[in-house]
Design a protein around this motif. Sequence first.
Motif, PDB file in Angstrom:
ATOM      1  N   SER A 182      47.514  48.957  93.646  1.00 14.13           N
ATOM      2  CA  SER A 182      48.831  48.412  93.270  1.00 14.13           C
ATOM      3  C   SER A 182      49.008  47.253  92.031  1.00 14.13           C
ATOM      4  O   SER A 182      48.122  46.346  92.324  1.00 14.13           O
ATOM      5  CB  SER A 182      49.799  47.797  94.509  1.00 14.13           C
ATOM      6  N   GLU A 183      49.780  47.198  91.050  1.00 16.94           N
ATOM      7  CA  GLU A 183      49.564  46.217  90.297  1.00 16.94           C
ATOM      8  C   GLU A 183      50.571  44.898  90.543  1.00 16.94           C
ATOM      9  O   GLU A 183      50.954  44.027  89.902  1.00 16.94           O
ATOM     10  CB  GLU A 183      49.986  46.824  88.974  1.00 16.94           C
ATOM     11  N   VAL A 184      51.215  45.159  91.519  1.00 19.21           N
ATOM     12  CA  VAL A 184      52.032  43.874  92.267  1.00 19.21           C
ATOM     13  C   VAL A 184      51.552  43.311  93.353  1.00 19.21           C
ATOM     14  O   VAL A 184      50.520  43.963  94.078  1.00 19.21           O
ATOM     15  CB  VAL A 184      53.520  44.193  92.261  1.00 19.21           C
ATOM     16  N   THR A 185      52.049  41.945  93.601  1.00 17.81           N
ATOM     17  CA  THR A 185      51.382  41.494  94.750  1.00 17.81           C
ATOM     18  C   THR A 185      52.311  41.644  95.881  1.00 17.81           C
ATOM     19  O   THR A 185      53.435  41.338  96.030  1.00 17.81           O
ATOM     20  CB  THR A 185      51.304  40.003  94.700  1.00 17.81           C
ATOM     21  N   PRO A 186      51.849  42.096  97.194  1.00 18.27           N
ATOM     22  CA  PRO A 186      52.319  42.260  98.513  1.00 18.27           C
ATOM     23  C   PRO A 186      53.201  41.141  98.945  1.00 18.27           C
ATOM     24  O   PRO A 186      52.892  39.987  98.589  1.00 18.27           O
ATOM     25  CB  PRO A 186      51.450  42.677  99.434  1.00 18.27           C
ATOM     26  N   GLY A 187      54.582  41.170  99.275  1.00 17.86           N
ATOM     27  CA  GLY A 187      55.162  40.360  99.862  1.00 17.86           C
ATOM     28  C   GLY A 187      56.595  39.854  98.924  1.00 17.86           C
ATOM     29  O   GLY A 187      57.503  38.995  99.405  1.00 17.86           O
ATOM     30  N   THR A 188      56.368  40.249  97.692  1.00 21.77           N
ATOM     31  CA  THR A 188      57.396  39.937  96.669  1.00 21.77           C
ATOM     32  C   THR A 188      57.798  41.201  96.033  1.00 21.77           C
ATOM     33  O   THR A 188      57.009  41.990  95.910  1.00 21.77           O
ATOM     34  CB  THR A 188      56.822  39.115  95.573  1.00 21.77           C
ATOM     35  N   ALA A 189      59.316  41.373  96.206  1.00 25.10           N
ATOM     36  CA  ALA A 189      59.872  42.445  95.530  1.00 25.10           C
ATOM     37  C   ALA A 189      60.183  42.407  93.990  1.00 25.10           C
ATOM     38  O   ALA A 189      60.309  41.653  93.383  1.00 25.10           O
ATOM     39  CB  ALA A 189      61.181  42.739  96.069  1.00 25.10           C
ATOM     40  N   PHE A 190      59.345  43.574  93.389  1.00 26.10           N
ATOM     41  CA  PHE A 190      59.127  43.627  92.106  1.00 26.10           C
ATOM     42  C   PHE A 190      60.221  44.435  91.279  1.00 26.10           C
ATOM     43  O   PHE A 190      60.186  45.586  91.729  1.00 26.10           O
ATOM     44  CB  PHE A 190      57.811  43.901  91.473  1.00 26.10           C
ATOM     45  N   LEU A 191      61.010  44.050  90.146  1.00 22.59           N
ATOM     46  CA  LEU A 191      61.448  45.184  89.449  1.00 22.59           C
ATOM     47  C   LEU A 191      61.160  44.730  87.698  1.00 22.59           C
ATOM     48  O   LEU A 191      61.055  43.809  87.468  1.00 22.59           O
ATOM     49  CB  LEU A 191      63.157  44.529  89.521  1.00 22.59           C
ATOM     50  N   THR A 192      61.035  45.771  87.111  1.00 25.72           N
ATOM     51  CA  THR A 192      60.637  46.008  85.830  1.00 25.72           C
ATOM     52  C   THR A 192      61.902  46.507  85.062  1.00 25.72           C
ATOM     53  O   THR A 192      62.463  47.512  85.421  1.00 25.72           O
ATOM     54  CB  THR A 192      59.355  46.166  85.148  1.00 25.72           C
ATOM     55  N   THR A 229      59.742  48.661  91.203  1.00 27.53           N
ATOM     56  CA  THR A 229      60.858  49.556  90.928  1.00 27.53           C
ATOM     57  C   THR A 229      60.995  49.303  89.355  1.00 27.53           C
ATOM     58  O   THR A 229      61.165  48.084  89.004  1.00 27.53           O
ATOM     59  CB  THR A 229      62.128  48.952  91.759  1.00 27.53           C
ATOM     60  N   ASN A 230      60.697  50.498  88.562  1.00 28.24           N
ATOM     61  CA  ASN A 230      60.832  50.285  87.239  1.00 28.24           C
ATOM     62  C   ASN A 230      62.219  50.959  86.500  1.00 28.24           C
ATOM     63  O   ASN A 230      62.502  52.251  86.849  1.00 28.24           O
ATOM     64  CB  ASN A 230      59.595  51.038  86.550  1.00 28.24           C
ATOM     65  N   LEU A 231      63.083  50.234  85.877  1.00 26.24           N
ATOM     66  CA  LEU A 231      64.151  50.685  85.428  1.00 26.24           C
ATOM     67  C   LEU A 231      64.244  50.702  83.810  1.00 26.24           C
ATOM     68  O   LEU A 231      63.560  50.048  83.209  1.00 26.24           O
ATOM     69  CB  LEU A 231      65.349  49.944  85.816  1.00 26.24           C
ATOM     70  N   VAL A 232      64.743  51.821  83.119  1.00 28.79           N
ATOM     71  CA  VAL A 232      64.698  51.891  81.745  1.00 28.79           C
ATOM     72  C   VAL A 232      66.116  51.853  81.219  1.00 28.79           C
ATOM     73  O   VAL A 232      67.020  52.548  81.787  1.00 28.79           O
ATOM     74  CB  VAL A 232      64.270  53.366  81.176  1.00 28.79           C
ATOM     75  N   LEU A 233      66.343  50.873  80.177  1.00 28.45           N
ATOM     76  CA  LEU A 233      67.795  50.476  79.831  1.00 28.45           C
ATOM     77  C   LEU A 233      67.798  51.202  78.356  1.00 28.45           C
ATOM     78  O   LEU A 233      67.065  50.951  77.512  1.00 28.45           O
ATOM     79  CB  LEU A 233      68.090  49.330  79.697  1.00 28.45           C
ATOM     80  N   VAL A 234      68.787  52.063  78.295  1.00 25.12           N
ATOM     81  CA  VAL A 234      68.697  52.767  76.784  1.00 25.12           C
ATOM     82  C   VAL A 234      69.192  52.108  75.839  1.00 25.12           C
ATOM     83  O   VAL A 234      70.393  51.311  75.712  1.00 25.12           O
ATOM     84  CB  VAL A 234      69.817  54.132  77.023  1.00 25.12           C
ATOM     85  N   ALA A 235      68.410  52.320  74.673  1.00 28.24           N
ATOM     86  CA  ALA A 235      68.899  51.684  73.432  1.00 28.24           C
ATOM     87  C   ALA A 235      68.765  50.278  73.336  1.00 28.24           C
ATOM     88  O   ALA A 235      69.329  49.672  72.139  1.00 28.24           O
ATOM     89  CB  ALA A 235      70.191  52.181  72.919  1.00 28.24           C
TER      90      ALA A 235
END
Length: 456
Positions: A182-192, A229-235
């Motif tokens: 995993s590229e994130v550290t356990p215990g913290t919730a990550f969003l990109t 959690t990885n989100l894409v924002l259009v344009a």
Amino acid sequence: MKLSRRSILLGAGSLPFAVASLRTGALAQTAPTAQNAEVPPILFVHGNGEYDAVWMTTLWRMESNGVARDRMMAINFTDPLARSDDKVEQAGRSSTGDQRRELGAAIAELKRRTGAARVALVGSSRGGYAIRNVIRNGGAGDVSHAVLCGTPNHGVFATDDQPNNEFNGRGTFLRGRNEGESEVTPGTAFLTLRSDGMDKYAQADGRFIGKPGTPTGVTVEGPELTGATNLVLVALDHREVAFHPRAFREIYKFIAGREPARIAIVPEQSVRLSGLVTGTPGGVSTNRPVAGATVDVFRVDPDTGERKGGAVHSAKTGADGRWGPAQVEPSWFLEFALTSPDAPTTHIYRTPFARSSDIVHLRAARPLGPADKDAGAVVIMSRPRGYLGLPRDVVLLDGKEPADVKPGVPTDSAATLRLPAAEAGRNIVAQFGEERIVARAWPASENRIAIAELTY
């Protein structure tokens, strides 16, 4: 990436507040969803060469949703620009270690101030590196949420040379952050949050970093992280994925566990403004205070840019570089006249401030150079919280699309208009979307430059 006006409008128009896709790693973590959970204190982290003021509108939107001002903080890194080699000292620039230490101290201060056990971190671009570095090096217990906006998590480029460049996806720093299942550290919730192809630092071709035709080794998916959690924002462009209203919605929803009650900023009846005067010693942008600068604040006519009476506030900075507070109305268009040592007198024009802020920072314009030698006046249109995108955006300076704004993937945050001496003194309209600023073209012969600075 070639974009037509029609394709941009179709993409942006069909998803006015939506994300293009949701990509979640196999080990993804989720944020708390309890509707009544108190929003944790939030610390905002700016990017390379920037300052805390870029988060102004985000802070206003948070306040408009009931988040108390004293439960938020935006860090102002002393030397915000990265070194060319992370292990070699470079005047006015910071290492990854420097930023980790400053951010760690800011986290401790926000925890002390609020009494909270953990805080949420939100970072733009390089700011995400500092966040990941703190969390990876024992800080996970202090951080409940980490939101990384446009952070080049797999590099701006990925090559076998420049191993100590922090933006190299194959370099020492990023390999150390990305190793493991995993590229994130356990215990913290990550969003990109990332763009769908409009981020100039997530491109396969090197032309956006000065190497046209050379593969970078990264893709538009570079900001994503396995396990987040990885989100894409259009344009949206590289900056907008942090500062746009659509980005705010996702940031708030992830941290609070619910939709924001409103996206729009709620104006205050009375507005107090203050900030810091900084400079560019040796041509390097820093957030170090400038002493002995004078700041005069004027109310101006929104249609002409002309001053309406004398200064509503005047100040001279001391050793701390602070100016203000100035009391203004939320409907006033303003001019900040900055006289800073060894710099042009800079006239900064702004649309009304909807709410109070103590991060209205001022930095003198760059010195008049060879390109300006025949100009009678120089007017700069600046957008700190996004880029000027053509044909994506309505961008007009003195009634024309600026010639120095390149079309396609947005790469330019400023445009410059140079006028002949006979036109010095007249008024210039800078228009971006619905935001309209009228500035005066001050004579360059008096070592003056005007900046129309966009807020949105």
